[in-house]
Design an enzyme around this catalytic site. Structure first.
Site, mmCIF file in Angstrom:
data_model
loop_
_atom_site.group_PDB
_atom_site.id
_atom_site.type_symbol
_atom_site.label_atom_id
_atom_site.label_comp_id
_atom_site.label_asym_id
_atom_site.label_seq_id
_atom_site.Cartn_x
_atom_site.Cartn_y
_atom_site.Cartn_z
ATOM 1 N N ASP A 1 10.726 7.188 6.591
ATOM 2 C CA ASP A 1 9.781 6.204 7.118
ATOM 3 C C ASP A 1 10.198 5.713 8.505
ATOM 4 O O ASP A 1 9.383 5.598 9.412
ATOM 5 C CB ASP A 1 9.676 5.007 6.156
ATOM 6 C CG ASP A 1 9.289 5.437 4.754
ATOM 7 O OD1 ASP A 1 8.780 6.559 4.589
ATOM 8 O OD2 ASP A 1 9.512 4.642 3.817
ATOM 9 N N ALA B 1 0.828 -1.200 0.000
ATOM 10 C CA ALA B 1 0.000 0.000 0.000
ATOM 11 C C ALA B 1 0.866 1.254 0.000
ATOM 12 O O ALA B 1 0.359 2.360 -0.152
ATOM 13 C CB ALA B 1 -0.926 0.007 1.214
ATOM 14 N N GLY B 2 2.161 1.082 0.194
ATOM 15 C CA GLY B 2 3.046 2.248 0.238
ATOM 16 C C GLY B 2 2.892 3.026 1.535
ATOM 17 O O GLY B 2 3.130 4.228 1.575
HETATM 18 C C1 GLA Z 1 9.841 5.412 0.261
HETATM 19 C C2 GLA Z 1 11.193 5.496 0.956
HETATM 20 C C3 GLA Z 1 11.337 6.833 1.671
HETATM 21 C C4 GLA Z 1 11.026 8.003 0.719
HETATM 22 C C5 GLA Z 1 9.711 7.768 -0.008
HETATM 23 C C6 GLA Z 1 9.444 8.807 -1.068
HETATM 24 O O1 GLA Z 1 8.817 5.395 1.224
HETATM 25 O O2 GLA Z 1 11.348 4.459 1.896
HETATM 26 O O3 GLA Z 1 12.638 6.943 2.205
HETATM 27 O O4 GLA Z 1 12.073 8.196 -0.182
HETATM 28 O O5 GLA Z 1 9.668 6.501 -0.628
HETATM 29 O O6 GLA Z 1 9.244 10.046 -0.483
#
Ligand code: GLA
Length: 353
Positions: free
Chosen positions: A163, A114-115
């Site tokens: 994250d 899901a990101g």
């Molecule tokens: C992923 C990566 C993060 C960041 C985002 C884009 O979630 O883990 O470190 O680069 O993509 O903002």
């Protein structure tokens, strides 16, 4: 959780810890350019129980897959969920912790693909559990740094630190404004008049896909062409020089510098309680991700457009891109969501739960 560990390993865990998923409000693909980000934790949690295991080995059970795996602590990554856990065990060993062998049980309700960073939640929960078990003297920022090191150095996904930082340091219901260069951070209140909504597009996001890696190297190429250490060292005043870079480096760099500016403007908007201004920045951020950074997809653009048409003040792709979720700022998710869902049967409301 202790019950799961006891059931699988017939032993009591030494430590149990949890960590949340996240969504990002503004500041996408800026973290690996030393820039600014503005994520918030989401109420989805991964729980990890740890205890001693057979010498030289990791034994781990993931409730989600109903699967137990065993691997040598010095084994190379295998391309599965155990890599994230073993990566964390290995970084604490590199830091000097004595680990003979380890058993791990994992439970999680963080949706995968899901990101919303199921990987950072797993890393931070694992590192918190290891910290407690082994008495490691590491603070929450170091937990985040070790998680990122496990993911980039062992799992092989060259992520930034956003994250892990928000999973480790975030407070539910507040945004974490983070300078990824200095790691200075502070919490910000979200607008009282509006709520966040996170919607999964229905298109699975896979960060290990080459797109993320490629964007990252394009940013490095743009920075070196501009003769700066990273794109953090240029800003909107440098847009003419950025425009002179070859395609697509010009557009990639333009996204990063304008996105950094949007985070700073967004922080100011939150501080004065200006939800409408914040929403406009989200809309601009989406356009920049779509047109300059090329990390969106037609399905996601359509979802953002529907979200706005049904009254959201702002909506944008959130997370690594190439699928996954949008985040929207809406007055009342309960009346907004059914209208959006009617046009996007494949979409799912992830938050509010
Ligand atoms: C992923 C990566 C993060 C960041 C985002 C884009 O979630 O883990 O470190 O680069 O993509 O903002």
């Amino acid at each position: 959780m202790s019950a799961l560990f006891s059931e699988v390993f017939v032993a009591t865990p030494t430590a149990v810890a949890r960590a949340p998923a996240r969504a990002n409000l503004l500041g996408e693909h800026t973290d690996y350019n030393d820039g600014f980000v503005l994520p918030t934790p989401l109420p989805y949690v991964t729980t990890v129980a740890v205890g001693p295991g057979p010498a030289g080995m990791i034994e781990a059970h993931a409730a989600r897959f109903g699967e137990t795996k065993t691997r040598a602590l010095d084994a190379p990554p295998a391309g599965d969920w155990l890599d994230y856990v073993l990566g964390c065990v290995r970084v604490v060993m590199q830091e000097g912790a004595a680990v003979e062998g380890v058993r791990v049980a994992i439970d999680s309700d963080v949706p995968m693909g899901a990101g919303i960073s199921s990987s950072a939640a797993l890393e931070v929960a694992t590192l918190r559990a290891l910290r407690e078990w082994l008495g490691l003297r590491i603070d929450d920022v170091q937990v985040a740094k070790l998680g990122q090191r496990a993911e980039s150095g062992y799992v092989g996904m060259p992520c930034g630190i956003m994250d892990q930082m928000v999973s480790s340091l975030g407070t539910p219901g507040q945004a974490l404004f983070l300078d990824t260069r200095s790691l200075e951070h502070r919490l910000l209140k979200l607008p009282k008049s509006h709520a966040l909504a996170v919607v999964h597009s229905g298109v699975a996001h896979r960060l290990t896909d080459g797109g993320y890696r490629q964007r990252r190297s394009e940013c490095e190429a743009a920075a070196s062409a501009l003769k700066v250490k990273s794109l953090r060292d240029v800003d909107v005043a440098d847009l003419p020089a950025i425009a002179a870079l070859p395609e697509p480096l010009n557009r990639r760099a333009r996204h990063v510098v304008t996105e950094n500016r949007r985070v700073l403007d967004g922080v100011a908007a939150l501080e004065r309680g200006d939800a409408a201004a914040f929403g406009r920045l989200m809309v601009e951020s989406h356009a920049s991700q779509r047109d300059d950074y090329a990390v969106s997809l037609p399905e996601i653009d359509a979802l953002v457009e529907t979200a706005l048409r049904h009254g959201a003040l702002g909506a944008r792709l959130t997370g690594g891109g190439f699928g996954g979720c949008i985040i929207a700022l809406v007055e009342d998710p309960a009346s907004w969501w059914p209208a959006v869902a009617a046009e996007h049967p494949e979409a799912r409301l992830v938050y509010p739960r």
